[in-house]
Scaffold this motif. Structure first.
Motif, PDB file in Angstrom:
ATOM      1  N   UNK A   1       1.884  -6.813  11.493  1.00 21.82           N
ATOM      2  CA  UNK A   1       2.548  -6.004  10.643  1.00 21.82           C
ATOM      3  C   UNK A   1       2.181  -4.562  10.664  1.00 21.82           C
ATOM      4  N   UNK A   2       3.170  -3.729  10.220  1.00 17.36           N
ATOM      5  CA  UNK A   2       3.097  -2.526  10.218  1.00 17.36           C
ATOM      6  C   UNK A   2       1.994  -1.815   9.475  1.00 17.36           C
ATOM      7  N   UNK A   3       1.871  -2.512   8.133  1.00 16.41           N
ATOM      8  CA  UNK A   3       0.969  -1.842   7.197  1.00 16.41           C
ATOM      9  C   UNK A   3      -0.388  -2.803   7.276  1.00 16.41           C
ATOM     10  N   UNK A   4      -1.454  -2.109   7.123  1.00 17.50           N
ATOM     11  CA  UNK A   4      -2.596  -2.815   7.420  1.00 17.50           C
ATOM     12  C   UNK A   4      -3.346  -2.600   5.789  1.00 17.50           C
ATOM     13  N   UNK A   5      -4.395  -3.643   5.654  1.00 18.59           N
ATOM     14  CA  UNK A   5      -5.081  -3.532   4.548  1.00 18.59           C
ATOM     15  C   UNK A   5      -5.818  -2.238   4.135  1.00 18.59           C
ATOM     16  N   UNK A   6      -6.291  -1.377   5.322  1.00 17.74           N
ATOM     17  CA  UNK A   6      -6.716  -0.156   5.225  1.00 17.74           C
ATOM     18  C   UNK A   6      -5.780   0.765   4.848  1.00 17.74           C
ATOM     19  N   UNK A   7      -4.435   0.760   4.926  1.00 17.04           N
ATOM     20  CA  UNK A   7      -3.350   1.628   4.646  1.00 17.04           C
ATOM     21  C   UNK A   7      -3.319   1.845   3.353  1.00 17.04           C
ATOM     22  N   UNK A  19      -4.823  -7.745  -7.327  1.00 17.94           N
ATOM     23  CA  UNK A  19      -3.896  -8.338  -8.821  1.00 17.94           C
ATOM     24  C   UNK A  19      -2.707  -7.926  -8.505  1.00 17.94           C
ATOM     25  N   UNK A  20      -2.145  -7.018  -7.980  1.00 16.88           N
ATOM     26  CA  UNK A  20      -0.888  -6.859  -7.673  1.00 16.88           C
ATOM     27  C   UNK A  20      -0.041  -7.562  -6.767  1.00 16.88           C
ATOM     28  N   UNK A  21      -0.654  -8.133  -6.014  1.00 17.13           N
ATOM     29  CA  UNK A  21      -0.158  -8.986  -4.739  1.00 17.13           C
ATOM     30  C   UNK A  21      -0.476 -10.494  -5.253  1.00 17.13           C
ATOM     31  N   UNK A  22      -0.980 -10.543  -6.457  1.00 19.68           N
ATOM     32  CA  UNK A  22      -1.255 -11.925  -6.946  1.00 19.68           C
ATOM     33  C   UNK A  22      -1.967 -12.731  -5.977  1.00 19.68           C
ATOM     34  N   UNK A  29       3.369 -10.136   2.353  1.00 16.50           N
ATOM     35  CA  UNK A  29       4.202  -9.970   3.550  1.00 16.50           C
ATOM     36  C   UNK A  29       5.749  -9.842   3.189  1.00 16.50           C
ATOM     37  N   UNK A  30       6.300 -10.529   1.932  1.00 19.61           N
ATOM     38  CA  UNK A  30       7.368 -10.277   1.740  1.00 19.61           C
ATOM     39  C   UNK A  30       7.911  -8.969   1.170  1.00 19.61           C
ATOM     40  N   UNK A  31       6.948  -8.378   0.406  1.00 25.80           N
ATOM     41  CA  UNK A  31       7.017  -7.136  -0.056  1.00 25.80           C
ATOM     42  C   UNK A  31       7.117  -6.040   1.082  1.00 25.80           C
ATOM     43  N   UNK A  69       3.794   1.843   1.953  1.00 25.34           N
ATOM     44  CA  UNK A  69       2.816   1.126   0.900  1.00 25.34           C
ATOM     45  C   UNK A  69       3.364   1.455  -0.396  1.00 25.34           C
ATOM     46  N   UNK A  70       3.916   2.407  -0.793  1.00 23.25           N
ATOM     47  CA  UNK A  70       4.238   2.725  -2.090  1.00 23.25           C
ATOM     48  C   UNK A  70       5.538   1.779  -2.563  1.00 23.25           C
ATOM     49  N   UNK A  71       6.345   1.795  -1.517  1.00 23.50           N
ATOM     50  CA  UNK A  71       7.493   0.905  -1.608  1.00 23.50           C
ATOM     51  C   UNK A  71       7.488  -0.628  -1.804  1.00 23.50           C
ATOM     52  N   UNK A  72       6.242  -1.200  -0.962  1.00 26.72           N
ATOM     53  CA  UNK A  72       5.697  -2.541  -0.820  1.00 26.72           C
ATOM     54  C   UNK A  72       5.031  -2.797  -2.411  1.00 26.72           C
ATOM     55  N   UNK A  73       4.276  -1.796  -2.700  1.00 27.85           N
ATOM     56  CA  UNK A  73       3.541  -1.906  -4.210  1.00 27.85           C
ATOM     57  C   UNK A  73       4.578  -1.989  -5.311  1.00 27.85           C
ATOM     58  N   UNK A  74       5.420  -1.293  -5.228  1.00 21.27           N
ATOM     59  CA  UNK A  74       6.665  -1.088  -6.243  1.00 21.27           C
ATOM     60  C   UNK A  74       7.222  -2.721  -6.322  1.00 21.27           C
ATOM     61  N   UNK A  75       7.633  -3.118  -5.236  1.00 24.35           N
ATOM     62  CA  UNK A  75       8.193  -4.268  -5.254  1.00 24.35           C
ATOM     63  C   UNK A  75       7.295  -5.516  -5.558  1.00 24.35           C
ATOM     64  N   UNK A  76       6.174  -5.455  -5.258  1.00 23.47           N
ATOM     65  CA  UNK A  76       5.123  -6.576  -5.759  1.00 23.47           C
ATOM     66  C   UNK A  76       4.921  -6.244  -7.373  1.00 23.47           C
ATOM     67  N   UNK A  77       5.062  -5.083  -7.779  1.00 19.92           N
ATOM     68  CA  UNK A  77       4.446  -4.847  -9.257  1.00 19.92           C
ATOM     69  C   UNK A  77       5.833  -5.501 -10.062  1.00 19.92           C
TER      70      UNK A  77
END
Length: 139
Positions: A1-7, A19-22, A29-31, A69-77
């Motif tokens: 995937x394009x985004x890694x844990x480190x990112x 917490x946010x990714x539950x 991955x979906x977010x 990362x910001x957009x994915x976190x927004x969708x996860x939240x």
């Protein structure tokens, strides 16, 4: 995937990410998939999204990675109970979208690969300026 844990460590702590990714790799991955498609929607007319998102490690544009990362976190939240921490996520999401809109409008020019046509020339929102020959009406 394009985004890694480190990112994610640039924009959120490790515990908060769990917490946010539950603690679900599928949720994350979906977010991330949604985030990359959202970014592509803004960049696709002018930039080569396949090349942008297939880049690895240091070849990736750091700003695109951060905004992804910001957009994915927004969708996860959005799926969190009582929208926990949604204000920060919303602010960062809006900042990312504002930047993408600036890129789309041509006000911001990131260092990204341009989309090229079959002829090898840049395609997309390229403008060719010219004028018609001046008319001389001498009667």
């Amino acid at each position: 995937m394009f985004i890694t844990e480190e990112d994610y460590k640039v924009v959120i702590g490790e515990v908060a990410l769990k917490v946010i990714s539950q603690v679900s790799p599928k949720n994350r991955a979906n977010a991330e998939t949604v985030a990359l498609e959202e970014i592509s929607g803004y960049l696709r007319p002018k930039y080569d999204c396949t090349a942008i998102f297939s880049a690895r490690d240091e070849q990736r544009n750091k700003l695109i990675v951060t905004y992804a990362c910001d957009i994915a976190l927004y969708h996860m939240s959005a799926s969190m109970p009582q929208k926990m921490g949604s204000e920060v996520r919303k602010e960062r999401y809006e900042r990312a979208v504002k930047w993408l809109e600036g890129v789309q409008a041509g006000k911001i020019v990131p260092d990204l690969p341009l989309a090229v046509g079959e002829d090898g020339l840049p395609s997309g929102n390229s403008f060719v300026y010219s004028c018609q020959k001046q008319l001389h009406h001498n009667w």
